[in-house]
Design an enzyme around this catalytic site. Structure first.
Site, PDB file in Angstrom:
ATOM      1  N   HIS A 149       0.056  23.734  26.010  1.00  0.00           N
ATOM      2  CA  HIS A 149      -0.211  22.298  25.869  1.00  0.00           C
ATOM      3  C   HIS A 149       0.033  21.512  27.158  1.00  0.00           C
ATOM      4  O   HIS A 149       0.037  20.275  27.132  1.00  0.00           O
ATOM      5  CB  HIS A 149       0.598  21.694  24.713  1.00  0.00           C
ATOM      6  CG  HIS A 149       0.397  22.414  23.414  1.00  0.00           C
ATOM      7  ND1 HIS A 149      -0.758  22.307  22.666  1.00  0.00           N
ATOM      8  CD2 HIS A 149       1.192  23.286  22.744  1.00  0.00           C
ATOM      9  CE1 HIS A 149      -0.655  23.058  21.579  1.00  0.00           C
ATOM     10  NE2 HIS A 149       0.509  23.669  21.603  1.00  0.00           N
ATOM     11  N   ARG A 194       0.483   4.938  30.606  1.00  0.00           N
ATOM     12  CA  ARG A 194       0.898   5.050  32.008  1.00  0.00           C
ATOM     13  C   ARG A 194      -0.253   5.606  32.826  1.00  0.00           C
ATOM     14  O   ARG A 194      -1.321   5.936  32.290  1.00  0.00           O
ATOM     15  CB  ARG A 194       2.093   5.991  32.126  1.00  0.00           C
ATOM     16  CG  ARG A 194       1.812   7.371  31.512  1.00  0.00           C
ATOM     17  CD  ARG A 194       2.906   8.356  31.803  1.00  0.00           C
ATOM     18  NE  ARG A 194       2.803   9.558  30.984  1.00  0.00           N
ATOM     19  CZ  ARG A 194       2.001  10.579  31.209  1.00  0.00           C
ATOM     20  NH1 ARG A 194       1.179  10.529  32.246  1.00  0.00           N
ATOM     21  NH2 ARG A 194       1.988  11.639  30.413  1.00  0.00           N
TER      22      ARG A 194
END
Length: 497
Positions: A242, A299
């Site tokens: 991941h 972000r």
């Protein structure tokens, strides 16, 4: 325009380290804004500690005492006279508590509001919000009842395989694929234990597990004047556990209709939650082109440079403009993609030894020589690579007029960007990019596992070793008899030790 910005923000403290600190610093210089950096005592020789206009030591200690120390960082910002704080990515970049403390201290946080972070930082809460604005979601359960019986019944109703996923998590922690009913209880308990240890929260959600999906994300940017724009998509399907390894844009999986749909959906999300600043909306897409909201990263992303390459945009500059209260200086129809860009992440690890972390002293950092190729790194010759921080040494970003050109530049440049003295994954990255499935655009999130045999190392023959040594010695002798001199520049194509 610049004078309007510097009236509001004339000095920025960068609450981060390494390559992202240098990246933000570069835009600050171009905008006439002074930069302030922070560093630990062990990083005195790292470039982010001495290339800014001012730098302050955080001392020594664990992360909670250094890069995660809210009060210390805010105090340094005040002492330095910085008007704003840029968090980079990681560390405090998605910490709503820190963002609120920054604004409460009379400083500007270069990022979204704490409210947006809280909404999108929790997978369960974000899905509830997405339902309100009719965003497509993966079939699943994200209810309040966390009893094993309820979660198991939900899994049975959804249909196996399912994904058990920590609500507060990221990076694959607290995540388990459950292939059949009899495996559910054990997998649930394991995911909850890991989530509690990693995030202090064992709430999970259940989702239909989509096999061989693509991971598509869309870069968005919003200001405080009601403008919500997208800067197209990035494909991040090449992952290991991941964690993204290779990213590219445009995605080979999208035609213009699908690209328009997924990008407009991302904009609908940023508009629907009244977002501010840079964000990335992540989607999972199945083989039929159906895409589903996964999460939103509030972000700047590690892989933002490939978007900058194809859109000719400076995303950090836009972040600063928005933080200063100005409007975004373009309209959606003025943003376009040109060419193709690929980013590979260079890690200090040994892929051929179960990805064992590597440490050591860097003898030499090689530089790319081709046009439109960028190496973003926080390390220079002589720096020590330790286990104290993330193992990413650099990002190699290559732009080409088309995908084939970008692939060719990536393969060539990976030979040039040596980190001598430390084992890295450069050869492994070359194997990925050189495979026929990658070249054909056949990428999906389990690519590395599926093609593990194809990605295994191939030992060089004796003739190849002899030829490489002869070439190196010959070119070294011609260019410089001193092996500590310019001969470093000729060492290409070798595996790091």
């Amino acid at each position: 325009m610049i004078s309007e910005i510097t009236k509001k923000i004339d000095k920025i403290l960068i609450a981060n380290r390494g390559e992202i600190a240098l990246r933000v610093m570069k835009t600050c210089r171009e905008m006439g804004i002074k930069s302030v950096t922070i560093y630990t005592e062990s990083e005195k020789t790292y470039p982010h500690s001495y290339l800014s206009d001012e730098s302050f030591s955080l001392g020594m200690g664990v992360l909670s005492e250094t890069y995660l120390n809210h009060e210390k960082i805010i105090e340094i910002a005040k002492v330095s006279g910085a008007k704003a704080i840029h968090p980079g990515y990681g560390f405090l970049s998605e910490n709503a508590t820190f963002a609120k403390k920054v604004t409460d201290a009379g400083l500007i946080f270069i990022g979204p509001t704490p409210e947006s972070m809280e909404i999108m930082g929790d997978k369960k809460t974000s899905k509830i919000e997405m339902e309100k604005i009719n965003i497509p979601l993966i079939p699943g359960y994200h209810g309040e009842d966390q009893s094993e019986a309820t979660l198991k019944n939900a899994a049975i109703e959804i249909g196996f395989p399912v994904l058990v996923k920590a609500s507060a998590g990221g990076g694959g922690k607290g995540m388990r694929v459950v292939w059949k009913e009899e495996e559910f209880s054990e997998s649930l308990a394991s995911a909850k234990r890991e989530a509690l240890n990693a995030f202090g929260d064992d709430i999970v959600l259940i989702e239909k597990f989509i096999q061989n999906p693509r991971h598509i994300e869309v870069q968005v940017m919003s200001d405080t004047h009601g403008n919500h724009l997208h800067f197209f998509e990035r494909e991040c399907s090449i992952q290991r556990r991941h964690q993204k390894v290779v990213e590219e844009t445009p995605s080979t999986a999208l035609d213009e209709t699908l690209r328009k749909s997924i990008c407009e959906t991302a904009v609908a999300i940023s508009s629907g939650i009244n977002y501010k600043g840079a964000g990335t909306v992540e989607f999972i897409m199945d083989a039929d082109g159906n895409f589903y909201f996964l999460e939103m990263n509030t972000r700047l992303q590690v892989e933002h440079p490939i978007t900058e390459m194809v859109t000719k945009s400076d995303l950090v500059r836009l972040q600063i403009l928005v933080a200063a209260g100005l409007s975004l200086p373009m309209k959606q129809e003025e943003i376009s993609q040109t060419g193709h860009a690929i980013e590979v992440r260079i890690y200090s690890e040994d892929p051929d030894n179960n990805f064992m972390p590597a440490i050591g002293k860097i003898g030499h950092v090689g530089s790319p020589t081709l046009n439109d190729v960028r190496l973003d790194s926080g390390y220079v010759d002589g720096n020590e690579v330790t286990i104290d921080f993330d193992p990413m040494l650099a990002k190699l970003i290559c732009w080409g007029v088309d995908r084939d050109s970008a692939i060719s530049k990536t393969l060539h440049s990976l030979d040039e960007v040596t980190f001598l003295g430390v084992k890295t994954n450069r050869d492994y990255l070359k194997r990925i990019v050189a495979t026929e499935p990658f070249r054909e655009g056949d990428t999906f999130t389990h690519f590395i596992e599926t093609y593990s045999e194809l990605l295994a190392p191939k030992e060089p023959t004796d003739d190849e070793i002899a030829a490489a040594i002869a070439t190196f010695l010959n070119s070294s002798a011609i260019k410089d008899e001193n092996l500590n001199g310019q001969s470093w520049n000729t060492l290409q194509g070798f595996r790091n030790i």
